[in-house]
Write a protein that holds these residues in place. Structure first.
Motif, short mmCIF file in Angstrom:
data_model
loop_
_atom_site.label_atom_id
_atom_site.label_comp_id
_atom_site.label_asym_id
_atom_site.label_seq_id
_atom_site.Cartn_x
_atom_site.Cartn_y
_atom_site.Cartn_z
N LYS B 298 1.09 -1.08 -0.29
CA LYS B 298 0.39 -0.02 -0.01
C LYS B 298 0.72 1.44 -0.05
CE LYS B 298 -1.89 0.94 3.90
NZ LYS B 298 -1.29 2.60 4.12
N GLU B 556 2.60 3.35 -5.62
CA GLU B 556 0.96 3.24 -6.15
C GLU B 556 0.26 1.25 -5.90
OE1 GLU B 556 -1.57 6.17 -6.40
OE2 GLU B 556 -0.10 6.77 -5.44
N TYR B 557 1.22 1.60 -5.15
CA TYR B 557 0.46 0.05 -4.56
C TYR B 557 -1.77 -0.28 -4.15
CZ TYR B 557 5.07 -1.32 -3.16
OH TYR B 557 6.19 -1.23 -4.18
N SER B 558 -1.99 -1.33 -4.30
CA SER B 558 -3.17 -1.21 -4.47
C SER B 558 -4.39 -0.36 -4.72
CB SER B 558 -3.57 -1.98 -3.19
OG SER B 558 -2.77 -2.89 -2.92
N VAL B 559 -4.13 -0.23 -5.54
CA VAL B 559 -4.22 0.87 -6.83
C VAL B 559 -6.11 0.05 -6.47
CG1 VAL B 559 -5.11 3.18 -8.36
CG2 VAL B 559 -2.54 2.21 -7.74
N PRO B 560 -7.08 0.94 -6.28
CA PRO B 560 -8.87 0.92 -6.04
C PRO B 560 -8.81 0.98 -8.07
CG PRO B 560 -8.68 2.34 -4.73
CD PRO B 560 -7.18 2.24 -5.20
N ASP B 565 -1.89 -5.53 -8.04
CA ASP B 565 -2.19 -4.52 -6.61
C ASP B 565 -0.40 -3.55 -6.55
OD1 ASP B 565 0.66 -6.56 -6.03
OD2 ASP B 565 0.36 -6.40 -3.98
#
Lengths: 243, 575
Positions: B298, B556-560, B565
């Motif tokens: 994240k 930019e991890y786990s961008v909706p 991820d």
């Protein structure tokens, strides 16, 4: 908390105030660390990848500024309410009724110089320094006649403020008596005063606390805190010693 | 851009006198690791003397020479040499070169999408000047009179009259010169060579940390270079910059003009040496931030707060130096000023630590070896920071100054703090540098062994320090009555220190073994987002096959709504 910290048994008038600040600081540290560590472990457990395959992009809402503000308040309190006043008494001019003693460090001994009955220190000169006269005290000086010098033996009265006029002949030493909560660098060329009031009769040690060479580890002096009568007896006996 | 600039360069040009930032970085890192091992070895020898004073050192006692340890029993002058050189080697030859020269050189240009540092020749020069300084330092053990023996702080007048100091000063001048060359290079590189789209607020935090560190090196180190030259003159040319009048050494007046001030050295030294602490810690924080973001999957929480805090920390670090000097006879006004600045500097540290910890919240935490080291950094650095509190307050510093409490405090900051972060960085970027992973199992043994041993080494030092036991005592404090109940801890610490040494063997085996047998990897084995993972593993000369462009922030991890991820900085938007 104080007992847990294991500081040497206090023996001077300002020690309790200083120890209280020490205990308070350590309570604060312990409290912060325990709360913080518990939170840390809980977060690691709750958000382990085994339990959650998908991370949350947004995470949490802020605590950082709140914590920083708390830290400011607590630290400001420690400085204003405690550290400043305690240090101010240490750095302030000592009371005038104090016993004044010169202590001069050298590799690897503490020379002690009492002014004698007249209250004045005799003149010292470099040229007179020899093994029998490590301070170079000029005995021809009229006020030097009653001066008393010892090596590695500091005798002081209980219950009276003591001023140590501290200096060094060669390198930087540091004069510390752990039970008295005093420590002060003996810097050559600087005549630094430090003062404290011993509150317990007994035997203590001066610990050199600044690396000063090969035998730094054994540069110690005996400190005797005596009753006023015994202190007077010590001065009388030393004064009558032939020189 | 893609063709190697020195495609047909000789072996010497490619691997030894290389101007490639990656080769220079690896040279720095390997040299730094070797010096760390050497500095640690000196301490393992000293620990024998502290635990068992005046008993012959087993096995290696005979190798130390009769001038240092006749009959295997260490002499006080040799003990003092080991102490001074342990500090010097660990700080100036081990941690700084690894953190700044190693990671800064290898990772930073890749992270900003540059093909090299701005001044490759200067980069090479900086390494070789550092190596010369380091070799001179080590060589000083083998000259008559031995190495420096006045502490890593080298306070005059002792340092001026004691043997061994001359080579230390010359070495130090070279080391600082090397740092200056490196710092200018870093600043110019970060300002000038960022890839298109990589704006300041898109920089990985590691780059910010290196950038602020470079300013500290640039601004705080020259005072000690000047002071070192002055002390050298005091030793060699009979000047008296730091020597007051009227000195009498072993009964003889010193034939010097006098009029100098020993405290001037302390001011100049600490004006370097406190920012130096932040030179040790900022790159470590940078590494930890990268590893945490990658392994929580994240974004870092509060990236901007981190950036502002690290800048403020760098600035404040130059205003706290005299808190090392409360015992020199400081008045109330001065001590209050330095107590306040010391407390103020704790605030950005609290912010950084809190941000890093809150970044864990909501993650999907992978406990990889680099992550274990990065996570352990947080509580260990926390302990180091907290124990700075009673030392930063002048009254409570009185009983603690120059005791083992101080040693425990700064070792928590540097050893399980910074060095753990450096290990995290090694495990994390090793696949980028070599194209192969390090072994996880060996990494875990290394981690847990080191964590436990380090705590058994450093925790008892707080007990010893509070009990009043001084540092730098040849016999461990045997002479003094108040130390009697504290001596047993020396044995515990020694055992743990030697065990800690054993737990470095899996790391050494892993480091070299993985070069040959590690699992081969592609560009991005950790599924990370920053630009260095776009380059091949290992990157060729010139780094990237095409000039990268940064399209977004670094974490930019786990961008909706995203397919994976992680959404790397270098990946164009889908549309």
């Amino acid at each position: 908390m104080l007992r847990m910290l294991g500081l040497p048994n206090p023996a001077s008038a300002h020690a309790n105030e200083l120890d209280a600040l020490m205990a308070m600081t350590h309570w604060l540290m312990a409290g912060m660390f325990v709360v913080w560590a518990a939170f840390f472990v809980a977060v690691l457990w709750r958000f382990r990848s085994g339990a959650r395959t998908k991370a949350d992009y947004h995470g949490t809402r802020g605590l950082a500024s709140t914590l920083a503000v708390c830290a400011v308040i607590v630290e400001a309190f420690l400085i204003i309410a405690h550290a400043y006043p305690v240090w101010a008494t240490r750095a302030a001019a000592p009371p005038s009724e104090a016993v004044v003693v010169r202590v001069v460090g050298e590799q690897f001994a503490w020379n002690v110089h009492y002014p004698g009955a007249d209250g004045f220190f005799g003149r010292t000169t470099l040229g007179l320094i020899d093994p029998d006269n490590p301070l170079g005290l000029d005995r021809r000086d009229p006020v030097a006649a009653d001066d008393i010098t010892t090596v590695n033996q500091l005798v002081l009265p209980v219950g009276r403020p003591v001023v140590i006029r501290l200096s060094s002949k060669d390198v930087i030493h540091s004069f510390a008596i752990p039970e008295m909560r005093v420590k002060h660098d003996a810097v050559p060329g600087i005549d630094g005063p430090l003062w404290f009031t011993p509150t317990r009769i007994g035997e203590y040690e001066v610990v050199c606390s600044q690396l000063c060479g090969l035998a730094h580890y054994r540069m110690r002096a005996a400190v005797s805190i005596k009753s006023p009568a015994d202190f007077q007896a010590f001065l009388t006996e030393e004064a009558s010693r032939p020189r | 851009m893609t063709a190697p600039v020195h495609g047909s360069a000789s072996f010497w040009r490619t691997y030894v006198f290389s101007q490639d930032h990656k080769v220079v970085g690896i040279q720095y890192a390997v040299t730094g690791l070797l010096f760390l091992l050497l500095g640690f070895t000196l301490m393992m020898i000293m620990r024998w003397q502290l635990a068992y004073p005046l008993r012959p050192i087993p096995i290696i006692g005979g190798w130390l020479g009769s001038a240092n340890a006749p009959g295997g029993i260490m002499l006080p002058e040799f003990y003092n040499q080991l102490g001074a050189m342990h500090g010097t080697i660990m700080v100036f030859l081990g941690v700084v070169p690894l953190a700044v020269g190693g990671f800064g050189n290898f990772v930073m240009p890749l992270q900003i999408g540059a093909s090299d540092m701005a001044f490759p020749k200067m980069n090479m020069a900086s390494y070789w000047v550092y190596l010369c300084g380091g070799l001179i330092m080590v060589a000083s053990f083998f000259v008559t009179g031995g190495a420096a023996q006045s502490g890593w702080t080298s306070y005059p007048p002792l340092a001026v009259i004691a043997p061994g100091q001359t080579l230390w000063l010359i070495g130090m001048v070279l080391l600082i010169t090397s740092s200056l060359l490196g710092s200018i290079n870093t600043i110019v590189t970060v300002v000038q060579l960022r890839a298109p789209g990589l704006t300041w607020m898109r920089l990985p935090f590691f780059v910010w940390a290196q950038f602020v560190t470079a300013f500290l090196l640039l601004l705080a180190f020259p005072p000690l270079e000047a002071a070192g030259a002055l002390q050298l003159m005091d030793r060699l040319a009979g000047t008296s910059f730091f020597m007051p009048s009227g000195l009498v050494v072993t009964g003889q007046p010193l034939p010097i003009s006098g009029g100098g001030n020993p405290l001037l050295w302390q001011h100049l030294f600490w004006f370097l040496a406190h920012p130096e602490v932040y030179v040790l810690i900022l790159p470590a924080m940078g590494i930890v931030a990268e590893v945490i973001a990658n392994n929580t999957r994240k974004p870092l929480w509060g990236y901007r707060a981190l950036v502002y805090a690290v800048g403020f920390l760098g600035f404040m670090s130059m205003t706290v130096w005299a808190h090392h000097m409360y015992m020199t006879g400081m008045g109330t006004t001065m001590s209050t000023f330095f107590q306040i600045t010391t407390m103020v500097i704790s605030i950005p540290s609290v912010v950084i630590l809190t941000v890093l910890m809150l970044s864990l919240w909501g993650g999907s935490i992978r406990f990889t070896t680099p992550m274990l080291f990065a996570l352990a950094f947080l509580p260990m650095f926390g302990l180091g920071g907290l124990t700075g509190l009673p030392l930063g307050l002048a009254p409570t510093d009185i009983p603690l100054h120059d005791t083992y409490y101080v040693i425990g405090h700064f070792h928590y900051v540097v050893a399980p703090g910074t060095i753990f972060a450096l290990f995290a960085g090694i495990y994390y970027w090793f696949p980028k540098a070599t194209g192969r992973m390090m072994h996880e199992g060996l990494g875990r043994i290394h981690f847990w062994g080191s964590l436990i041993c380090m705590n058994i080494v450093f925790m008892p030092m707080f007990i010893q320090g509070l009990g009043g036991m001084n540092r730098r005592l040849y016999d461990g404090g045997l002479q003094y009555a108040h130390n009697a109940p504290l001596l047993k801890w020396h044995v515990v610490i020694a055992m743990a220190a030697w065990t800690l040494g054993l737990f470095q063997l899996p790391f050494i085996a892993n480091f070299f073994g993985s070069l040959k047998w590690g699992t081969p990897v592609d560009r991005n084995p950790w599924h990370a987002t920053t630009l260095e993972w776009l380059a091949p593993s290992p990157p060729g000369h010139g780094n990237f096959q095409t000039i990268p462009t940064a399209y977004r922030g670094p974490y930019e991890y786990s961008v909706p709504g995203a397919a994976t991820d992680f959404t790397p900085q270098f990946e164009p938007d889908a549309q």
